[in-house]
Write a protein that holds these residues in place. Structure first.
Motif, PDB file in Angstrom:
ATOM      1  N   VAL A  41       0.832  -1.204   0.000  1.00  0.00           N
ATOM      2  CA  VAL A  41       0.000   0.000   0.000  1.00  0.00           C
ATOM      3  C   VAL A  41       0.865   1.252   0.000  1.00  0.00           C
ATOM      4  N   LEU A  42       1.895   1.278   0.830  1.00  0.00           N
ATOM      5  CA  LEU A  42       2.762   2.455   0.896  1.00  0.00           C
ATOM      6  C   LEU A  42       3.532   2.652  -0.405  1.00  0.00           C
ATOM      7  N   ALA A  43       3.985   1.570  -1.007  1.00  0.00           N
ATOM      8  CA  ALA A  43       4.684   1.676  -2.293  1.00  0.00           C
ATOM      9  C   ALA A  43       3.742   2.158  -3.390  1.00  0.00           C
ATOM     10  N   ALA A  44       2.507   1.692  -3.387  1.00  0.00           N
ATOM     11  CA  ALA A  44       1.541   2.115  -4.400  1.00  0.00           C
ATOM     12  C   ALA A  44       1.199   3.595  -4.256  1.00  0.00           C
ATOM     13  N   GLN A 100      15.648   5.092  -1.704  1.00  0.00           N
ATOM     14  CA  GLN A 100      14.455   4.505  -1.094  1.00  0.00           C
ATOM     15  C   GLN A 100      14.179   3.129  -1.690  1.00  0.00           C
ATOM     16  N   ILE A 101      14.295   3.015  -2.987  1.00  0.00           N
ATOM     17  CA  ILE A 101      14.060   1.734  -3.659  1.00  0.00           C
ATOM     18  C   ILE A 101      15.137   0.717  -3.262  1.00  0.00           C
ATOM     19  N   ILE A 102      16.380   1.168  -3.180  1.00  0.00           N
ATOM     20  CA  ILE A 102      17.481   0.259  -2.837  1.00  0.00           C
ATOM     21  C   ILE A 102      17.311  -0.294  -1.424  1.00  0.00           C
ATOM     22  N   VAL A 103      17.001   0.568  -0.464  1.00  0.00           N
ATOM     23  CA  VAL A 103      16.840   0.123   0.926  1.00  0.00           C
ATOM     24  C   VAL A 103      15.626  -0.798   1.052  1.00  0.00           C
ATOM     25  N   ALA A 104      14.545  -0.475   0.369  1.00  0.00           N
ATOM     26  CA  ALA A 104      13.360  -1.345   0.409  1.00  0.00           C
ATOM     27  C   ALA A 104      13.666  -2.708  -0.205  1.00  0.00           C
ATOM     28  N   TYR A 105      14.456  -2.723  -1.264  1.00  0.00           N
ATOM     29  CA  TYR A 105      14.853  -3.986  -1.898  1.00  0.00           C
ATOM     30  C   TYR A 105      15.703  -4.813  -0.944  1.00  0.00           C
ATOM     31  N   TRP A 106      16.647  -4.192  -0.290  1.00  0.00           N
ATOM     32  CA  TRP A 106      17.480  -4.907   0.683  1.00  0.00           C
ATOM     33  C   TRP A 106      16.643  -5.451   1.828  1.00  0.00           C
ATOM     34  N   TYR A 107      15.674  -4.669   2.275  1.00  0.00           N
ATOM     35  CA  TYR A 107      14.821  -5.108   3.378  1.00  0.00           C
ATOM     36  C   TYR A 107      13.982  -6.317   2.959  1.00  0.00           C
ATOM     37  N   ARG A 117      12.728  -0.866   8.879  1.00  0.00           N
ATOM     38  CA  ARG A 117      11.395  -0.715   8.307  1.00  0.00           C
ATOM     39  C   ARG A 117      10.818   0.657   8.627  1.00  0.00           C
ATOM     40  N   THR A 118      11.052   1.141   9.839  1.00  0.00           N
ATOM     41  CA  THR A 118      10.541   2.467  10.186  1.00  0.00           C
ATOM     42  C   THR A 118      11.244   3.553   9.370  1.00  0.00           C
ATOM     43  N   LEU A 119      12.497   3.366   9.064  1.00  0.00           N
ATOM     44  CA  LEU A 119      13.211   4.316   8.207  1.00  0.00           C
ATOM     45  C   LEU A 119      12.630   4.312   6.796  1.00  0.00           C
ATOM     46  N   ILE A 120      12.292   3.141   6.291  1.00  0.00           N
ATOM     47  CA  ILE A 120      11.685   3.038   4.966  1.00  0.00           C
ATOM     48  C   ILE A 120      10.328   3.738   4.956  1.00  0.00           C
ATOM     49  N   TYR A 121       9.525   3.507   5.987  1.00  0.00           N
ATOM     50  CA  TYR A 121       8.223   4.166   6.073  1.00  0.00           C
ATOM     51  C   TYR A 121       8.379   5.681   6.173  1.00  0.00           C
ATOM     52  N   TYR A 122       9.323   6.128   6.975  1.00  0.00           N
ATOM     53  CA  TYR A 122       9.557   7.566   7.136  1.00  0.00           C
ATOM     54  C   TYR A 122       9.953   8.194   5.803  1.00  0.00           C
ATOM     55  N   ASN A 123      10.869   7.585   5.083  1.00  0.00           N
ATOM     56  CA  ASN A 123      11.303   8.130   3.794  1.00  0.00           C
ATOM     57  C   ASN A 123      10.161   8.149   2.788  1.00  0.00           C
ATOM     58  N   THR A 127       8.678  11.519   1.088  1.00  0.00           N
ATOM     59  CA  THR A 127       8.603  11.619  -0.373  1.00  0.00           C
ATOM     60  C   THR A 127       7.194  11.983  -0.823  1.00  0.00           C
ATOM     61  N   VAL A 128       6.178  11.384  -0.213  1.00  0.00           N
ATOM     62  CA  VAL A 128       4.793  11.718  -0.550  1.00  0.00           C
ATOM     63  C   VAL A 128       4.499  13.171  -0.197  1.00  0.00           C
ATOM     64  N   LEU A 129       4.971  13.633   0.962  1.00  0.00           N
ATOM     65  CA  LEU A 129       4.755  15.034   1.333  1.00  0.00           C
ATOM     66  C   LEU A 129       5.456  15.985   0.372  1.00  0.00           C
TER      67      LEU A 129
END
Length: 144
Positions: A41-44, A100-107, A117-123, A127-129
């Motif tokens: 959902v967050l990625a979409a 952001q994509i690289i860290v999410a891929y590693w995770y 995961r919280t860092l990924i959500y924060y970023n 980005t959305v803001l």
């Protein structure tokens, strides 16, 4: 015959075997289904906002009447113009998106601990803001 488990401990056939249910358990004790749904959902949402922002950066002069006259005619025609600051803004969003994509891929591959995961959500939220600010800027909300 000897077998090795995930951390390299050797064992014989019966003592080294693990059931498939034990192997399906999450490594760090998290619920996989809930985390996957949140990630999707967050990625979409992030992808939709980034797409809208990039399209508006390039095509906002078609939607805003007299934008080319206000900012100076950079394009070839008076009906369509591209403001250089819009392109720079898009470049910055893309530069923020790459790590952001690289860290999410590693995770997702399991190479990072769950605390990232919280860092990924924060970023993703930042980005959305930033995209929301860009959309408001491109649509010239607040200008008279």
């Amino acid at each position: 015959m000897y077998t090795y488990d995930r951390i390299g401990n050797s064992g014989s056939g019966a003592s080294g075997d693990r059931s498939s249910a034990a192997m399906d358990q999450p490594l760090f004790g998290e619920t996989r289904r809930r985390v996957k749904i949140i990630n999707i959902v967050l990625a979409a949402v992030t992808a939709v906002f980034i797409g809208i922002t990039l399209v508006l950066a390039l095509l906002s002069s078609l939607f805003i009447k007299d934008k080319c006259r206000r900012i100076g005619n950079v394009g070839n025609s008076k009906k369509y113009c591209v403001y250089p600051l819009d392109i720079v803004f898009c470049g910055i969003i893309i530069l923020l998106l790459v790590p952001q994509i690289i860290v999410a891929y590693w995770y997702r591959r399991g190479e990072l601990e769950p605390k990232f995961r919280t860092l990924i959500y924060y970023n993703a939220v930042v980005t959305v803001l930033l995209c929301i600010v860009g959309i408001l800027y491109f649509m010239q909300v607040g200008y008279q």
